[in-house]
Design a protein around this motif. Sequence first.
Motif, short mmCIF file in Angstrom:
data_model
loop_
_atom_site.label_atom_id
_atom_site.label_comp_id
_atom_site.label_asym_id
_atom_site.label_seq_id
_atom_site.Cartn_x
_atom_site.Cartn_y
_atom_site.Cartn_z
N HIS A 1 4.12 -15.87 -1.79
CA HIS A 1 3.49 -14.56 -1.80
C HIS A 1 4.01 -13.69 -2.93
N VAL A 2 3.16 -12.77 -3.35
CA VAL A 2 3.57 -11.69 -4.24
C VAL A 2 3.69 -10.46 -3.36
N VAL A 3 4.80 -9.77 -3.48
CA VAL A 3 5.00 -8.54 -2.73
C VAL A 3 4.64 -7.36 -3.62
N TYR A 4 3.75 -6.53 -3.13
CA TYR A 4 3.39 -5.30 -3.82
C TYR A 4 4.07 -4.16 -3.09
N ILE A 5 4.78 -3.34 -3.83
CA ILE A 5 5.38 -2.14 -3.28
C ILE A 5 4.52 -0.98 -3.74
N GLY A 6 3.94 -0.31 -2.78
CA GLY A 6 3.04 0.78 -3.08
C GLY A 6 3.59 2.11 -2.63
N GLN A 7 3.42 3.11 -3.49
CA GLN A 7 3.78 4.47 -3.09
C GLN A 7 2.60 5.06 -2.34
N VAL A 8 2.86 5.60 -1.16
CA VAL A 8 1.81 6.20 -0.35
C VAL A 8 1.50 7.58 -0.94
N VAL A 9 0.31 7.71 -1.52
CA VAL A 9 -0.06 8.96 -2.18
C VAL A 9 -0.92 9.86 -1.30
N ALA A 10 -1.45 9.30 -0.21
CA ALA A 10 -2.23 10.09 0.76
C ALA A 10 -2.34 9.29 2.05
N LYS B 1 3.64 0.34 -7.41
CA LYS B 1 4.78 0.77 -8.22
C LYS B 1 5.63 -0.41 -8.67
N HIS B 2 5.65 -1.48 -7.85
CA HIS B 2 6.44 -2.66 -8.18
C HIS B 2 5.73 -3.90 -7.68
N ARG B 3 6.04 -5.01 -8.32
CA ARG B 3 5.44 -6.30 -7.98
C ARG B 3 6.54 -7.35 -8.05
N LEU B 4 6.69 -8.13 -6.98
CA LEU B 4 7.73 -9.16 -6.93
C LEU B 4 7.11 -10.50 -6.58
N GLU B 5 7.36 -11.51 -7.39
CA GLU B 5 6.92 -12.87 -7.06
C GLU B 5 8.03 -13.52 -6.26
N LEU B 6 7.71 -13.91 -5.02
CA LEU B 6 8.75 -14.41 -4.12
C LEU B 6 8.50 -15.81 -3.58
N GLY B 7 7.67 -16.58 -4.21
CA GLY B 7 7.34 -17.91 -3.71
C GLY B 7 5.87 -17.98 -3.37
N PRO C 1 7.55 8.01 -0.22
CA PRO C 1 7.07 7.08 0.80
C PRO C 1 6.57 5.79 0.15
N MET C 2 7.19 4.66 0.53
CA MET C 2 6.83 3.37 -0.06
C MET C 2 6.65 2.34 1.05
N ILE C 3 5.64 1.50 0.89
CA ILE C 3 5.43 0.39 1.80
C ILE C 3 5.22 -0.88 0.98
N SER C 4 5.32 -2.02 1.67
CA SER C 4 5.11 -3.30 1.00
C SER C 4 4.05 -4.10 1.74
N ILE C 5 3.37 -4.94 0.97
CA ILE C 5 2.48 -5.94 1.53
C ILE C 5 2.73 -7.24 0.78
N GLY C 6 2.61 -8.36 1.47
CA GLY C 6 2.72 -9.66 0.83
C GLY C 6 1.35 -10.31 0.77
N VAL C 7 0.98 -10.80 -0.43
CA VAL C 7 -0.35 -11.38 -0.64
C VAL C 7 -0.20 -12.70 -1.40
N ARG C 8 -0.88 -13.72 -0.93
CA ARG C 8 -0.89 -15.00 -1.65
C ARG C 8 -1.76 -14.87 -2.91
N PRO C 9 -1.32 -15.44 -4.04
CA PRO C 9 -2.13 -15.38 -5.26
C PRO C 9 -3.51 -16.03 -5.14
N SER C 10 -3.71 -16.89 -4.16
CA SER C 10 -5.01 -17.52 -3.98
C SER C 10 -6.03 -16.59 -3.33
N ARG C 11 -5.60 -15.46 -2.84
CA ARG C 11 -6.50 -14.55 -2.13
C ARG C 11 -7.28 -13.66 -3.09
#
Length: 190
Positions: free
Chosen positions: A135-144, A127-133, A48-58
């Motif tokens: 925002h940075v997208v973090y892909i997280g594995q749902v562990v619980a 689990k993964h980190r992508l710089e996309l402009g 199970p994996m989800i993503s969130i996008g976060v601005r580096p200024s946050r």
Amino acid sequence: MAIEKTIWPGSTQLGPSPVVLVGTGDGKRHPWDIMTAAWAGTLCSDPPMISIGVRPSRFTYHQIETLKCFTVNMPTVDQVETVDYCGVISGKDTDKFSTRHLTPIAASKITAPIVEECPLALECEVKHRLELGTHVVYIGQVVAVQVTSTLIDEKGKLDLKKANLLAYAHGHYYSLGEELGYYGYSVRKK
């Protein structure tokens, strides 16, 4: 008869999307914090994996970069003002948990907090980190997953209709409407 279409430049017109409260920090050297995110979604079932996008200024960005984990807390329509507040006020200078009268509680498998008042919380390891402009997208594995027990029906299944979850589209918050079907209903044998 053809339906007339207008062409716009590429933009983020996908909607609605879930609006979530992202929990970060460890409650020690890194204070527990929450940030509103509308760039969030499911990516994979197994694992199970989800993503969130976060601005580096946050502030949240720096917390995730350091601790490599976050929670995704799903708020209700009754929490819309709090959700908006947590999206415009920085956790760098403000304890949003106390100002919004929310309760941070320890996650079961990671250091980031969950929001007790949210009916559903996903604990994620990056689990993964992508710089996309922007925002940075973090892909997280749902562990619980932590679920408020009132959302579990008599068969032990999650009943999200009871949650009254919040959605987001193009700068506005929405409640979800009536259920129109379920996955596979169109081909179900009667």
